[in-house]
Write an enzyme that holds these catalytic residues in place. Structure first.
Site, PDB file in Angstrom:
ATOM      1  N   ILE A 295       0.826  -1.192   0.000  1.00 50.79           N
ATOM      2  CA  ILE A 295       0.000   0.000   0.000  1.00 50.79           C
ATOM      3  C   ILE A 295       0.870   1.255   0.000  1.00 50.79           C
ATOM      4  O   ILE A 295       2.055   1.212   0.303  1.00 50.79           O
ATOM      5  CB  ILE A 295      -0.966   0.021   1.202  1.00 50.79           C
ATOM      6  N   SER A 296       0.273   2.372  -0.381  1.00 50.50           N
ATOM      7  CA  SER A 296       0.910   3.687  -0.333  1.00 50.50           C
ATOM      8  C   SER A 296       2.234   3.676  -1.104  1.00 50.50           C
ATOM      9  O   SER A 296       2.275   3.267  -2.258  1.00 50.50           O
ATOM     10  CB  SER A 296       1.092   4.119   1.121  1.00 50.50           C
ATOM     11  N   ASN A 297       3.344   4.087  -0.463  1.00 53.67           N
ATOM     12  CA  ASN A 297       4.628   4.059  -1.159  1.00 53.67           C
ATOM     13  C   ASN A 297       4.989   2.663  -1.617  1.00 53.67           C
ATOM     14  O   ASN A 297       5.580   2.474  -2.689  1.00 53.67           O
ATOM     15  CB  ASN A 297       5.736   4.587  -0.243  1.00 53.67           C
TER      16      ASN A 297
END
Length: 724
Positions: A295-297
């Site tokens: 997720i995210s980065n």
């Protein structure tokens, strides 16, 4: 041993040579990848006293009080690992029962007992060509792994977290499936360097000031470091900001290398065949299902890996709220419902985040944000920021405008100019309170510029500071980080200060270097959150003076040019090479605004791949970036221990984490059973509306296999069309 050396050692027989060269159907010999630095450490966990997923805490332990060290000054590697897993799990997942923990997700869901998972953990350093900055890589192989049906899931860390940063997301899902899970800190992580003492963290998190392998030390000679300390004592260098490597440019390669590391580890465990002494590569990309995830980065890193995968390592992609900076293609637009047509999409992370850092402190004071959850931002500082922005003509208001008029215009600028969706507004104040846009702006400006700690970009540095309380003298002034705090940094910090007791310091603040949040710009009438430093970062991001629009000069111009080059190096191409891919993103994501990340990436992919695209985009209503906030309690307390759930969070938002696991399930079913991925769509969730009401399936409808036409997300006539 490297492959060529191993082949030479076993001799030049025809059998040996064909094994090494993989000719005539012979299996090649397993060898340590060239990018691995030093030794590979292996630890086995029995799943009773300790384990891969929860460090022996189990599901209830992860939801309870933090584990303590027997000796806070000298924590053991096992203690650091346990606390790191505890903190990293809880940093991303709402561990309150009412929020779905134990029902929709959690180690205990679909598992026996407390969800402990036995297996082996392998950890090492690696590097990419062009830099020798250590990147941590890890592979976890559960005892349930089936070598006859091998599978692997990537788990690059979210945010700037350390090696266990994705333990509760991709780690949990993959380990429960019986897959090997491969992690990397992506060159970010928790690597801190105390410039005063020269202390840094070994791979296991313990501290050393000796000349040995560590996660990060600043590129300074002893003489340079002494000179730095004489001018600026008690500062820290941080790996993500100060490695001079722009690690994000290599995130895709880090993930691909982690997969190769995973194959090496798996073959060391399972590659021996009867009648041979050599370890063979019997588990290969050809017979192993590999899903790039996180997720995210970490999600952005897996997307970049899929784009760069020229060796067929990755079969599918499932990511949540990915931090992607798509190549700018303004030939298509974005529109939500009957809203405005957005053409200025695909702004870079540093562009929109520095805008938030500059304007949000004022926008917090707007009347529409009065009820925003946890909008405890200092009203006096907010008013000072508004007044300063108006004085600098950075607001479109008349002289003598009221605070409300100033704040409303700051919010207008964020929404209309920078493409922040109105659904993201209520969460922006809490993110400003916990320094999200400010910390990202500082760290990424340094990283993109490949700056060192000695460059002091915008006169900002990292150090421990006194509390920001009026009841003490010199609030926010520098102090030394406690020995106990520094000993625990591996387990308590992430890669972007403020974290673990280390804060952002404005070295040029009025009076003395001060915590940025409590600082006064030179010549300012009062505390203004170091607005001059934030405007400096904004200038570097946009390439012109943020106040006047004039061209930058001298060192600022050089920094801005380097940053622009660094940003271009992280742009995503949109070419997923036809891999089945799922994005899930919350419409209320106020950290990675959807008009600059998932939405334009979907449009870019449609332009690049056309009919060959296998990307599906699911936009989840009433969901945002940090599920952990949904379980926030006031007064601040440990969920399940005390405090009241915060209205406006728990009753308004649902866990995106639930849909991330659905995304993984969908990609798995597509790859293993040939099930079609559902069309791109808006997922219409129902908030609880009452803090006392637990989540149920009524709140969380499944991603629809056949959504109604009114929910479809489509790309038509060069436009990404999103239903309201």
């Amino acid at each position: 041993m490297k492959r060529t050396v191993l082949c030479a050692l076993i001799g030049a027989s025809a059998v040996a040579l064909t094994a090494c060269n993989d000719n005539n159907g012979k299996k090649p010999i397993n060898f340590v990848p060239d990018f691995v630095q030093g030794d590979i450490q292996q630890t086995s966990y029995d799943g009773v006293t300790d384990d891969l997923l929860t460090a022996g805490l189990g599901a209830s332990g992860l939801a309870g009080a933090a584990p303590a060290f027997d000796d806070p000054l000298n924590p053991t590697p096992a203690e650091l690992r346990k606390l790191a897993i505890y903190n990293n799990y809880r940093a991303l997942v709402d561990t309150s029962a009412a929020g779905g923990y134990g029902t929709f997700f959690g180690p205990q869901v679909g598992a026996d007992g407390e969800g402990l998972i036995a297996g082996d953990e392998f950890i090492a350093y690696m590097s990419v060509p062009g830099t020798d900055v250590p990147v941590t890589v890890m592979a976890q192989v559960p005892d349930s792994f089936n070598a006859e049906q091998p599978c692997m899931v990537t788990a690059p860390s979210s945010g700037s977290r350390g090696i266990y940063g994705a333990i509760g997301t991709a780690g949990e899902w993959g380990l429960k499936k019986g897959c090997a899970v491969v992690y990397t800190d992506k060159g970010t992580g928790t690597g801190s360097h105390n410039l005063e003492t020269n202390a840094a963290q070994r791979i296991d998190g313990t501290l050393t000031d000796g000349d040995e392998a560590v996660q990060f030390r600043a590129d300074l000679t002893d003489e340079q470091r002494a000179d730095f300390n004489s001018q600026s004592p008690d500062r820290f260098a941080w790996k993500h900001a100060h490695s001079k490597a722009n690690p994000e440019a290599d995130w895709g390669r880090h993930v691909l290398q982690s997969i190769e590391f995973g194959f090496y580890v798996l073959n060391e465990k399972f590659g021996r065949e009867l009648g041979t002494e050599a370890v063979l590569r019997t588990i290969t990309p050809d017979n192993t299902l590999v899903i790039a995830s996180s997720i995210s980065n970490g999600g952005g890193a897996s997307v970049r890996a899929a784009e760069q995968d020229t060796d067929g390592l990755i079969d599918g992609v499932a990511v949540s709220e990915p931090n992607v900076n798509p190549v700018v293609d303004r030939s298509f637009t974005i529109v939500q419902g009957d809203g405005p047509v957005i053409s200025e999409h695909s702004r870079s992370l540093l562009d929109y985040t520095t805008a938030l850092a500059v304007y949000q402190g004022c926008a917090n004071q707007a009347s529409v944000n009065a009820a925003a959850p946890y909008n405890f931002n200092n009203a006096e500082i907010g008013a000072n920021i508004c007044a300063a922005l108006a004085e600098k003509n950075l607001l479109d208001v008349e002289p003598g405008a009221t605070l409300e008029e100033q704040a409303a215009d700051a919010l207008r600028i964020l929404n209309d100019v920078y493409g922040i969706q109105p659904e993201q507004n209520p969460l922006a104040p809490i993110h400003f309170l916990i320094n999200v846009p400010q910390s990202i702006s500082v760290t990424y400006a340094n990283a993109y510029a490949r700056a060192g700690v000695e460059d002091r970009v915008c006169n900002l540095s990292f150090a421990a500071t006194l509390p920001l309380l009026d009841t003490i003298s010199n609030p926010g002034a520098l102090t030394q980080l406690t020995a106990e705090g520094e000993a625990a940094l591996f387990a308590t910090s992430n890669g972007i200060p403020p974290t673990g007791g280390v804060n952002i310091v404005y070295d040029d603040a009025e009076g003395q270097p001060t915590n940025l949040a409590g600082s006064t710009s030179p010549g300012a009438a009062g505390k203004d959150y170091g607005l001059e430093a934030l405007l400096c970062l904004r200038s570097l991001a946009q390439g012109t003076d943020a106040e006047t629009g004039a061209a930058l000069e001298g060192e600022q111009a050089e920094l801005a040019a380097a940053i622009a080059e660094g940003i271009e190096a992280v742009r995503a191409s949109g070419d997923l090479q036809g891999k089945p891919t799922v994005f899930v993103t919350g419409r209320a994501d106020a950290i990675l605004p959807i008009n600059h990340t998932s939405r334009p990436y979907f449009g870019l992919n449609q332009k690049v791949e056309g009919d060959n695209s296998n990307l599906r985009y699911y936009e989840v209503l009433n969901a945002h970036h940090l599920d952990v906030l949904n379980g926030l309690r006031f007064p601040l307390a440990i969920p399940g221990i005390g405090g009241d759930l915060v209205p406006g969070l728990v009753d308004t938002y649902v866990p995106l984490h639930h849909y991330y696991f659905q995304a993984l399930d969908l990609v798995w079913a597509n790859l293993t059973e040939g099930e079609a991925l559902p069309p791109s769509q808006v997922v219409r969730t129902t908030p609880r509306g009452d803090v006392a009401t637990p989540l149920s399936s009524d709140n969380l409808p499944d991603i629809a296999a056949e959504p109604v036409p009114a929910d479809l997300i489509v790309f038509e006539d060069n436009q990404v069309r999103i239903p309201d």
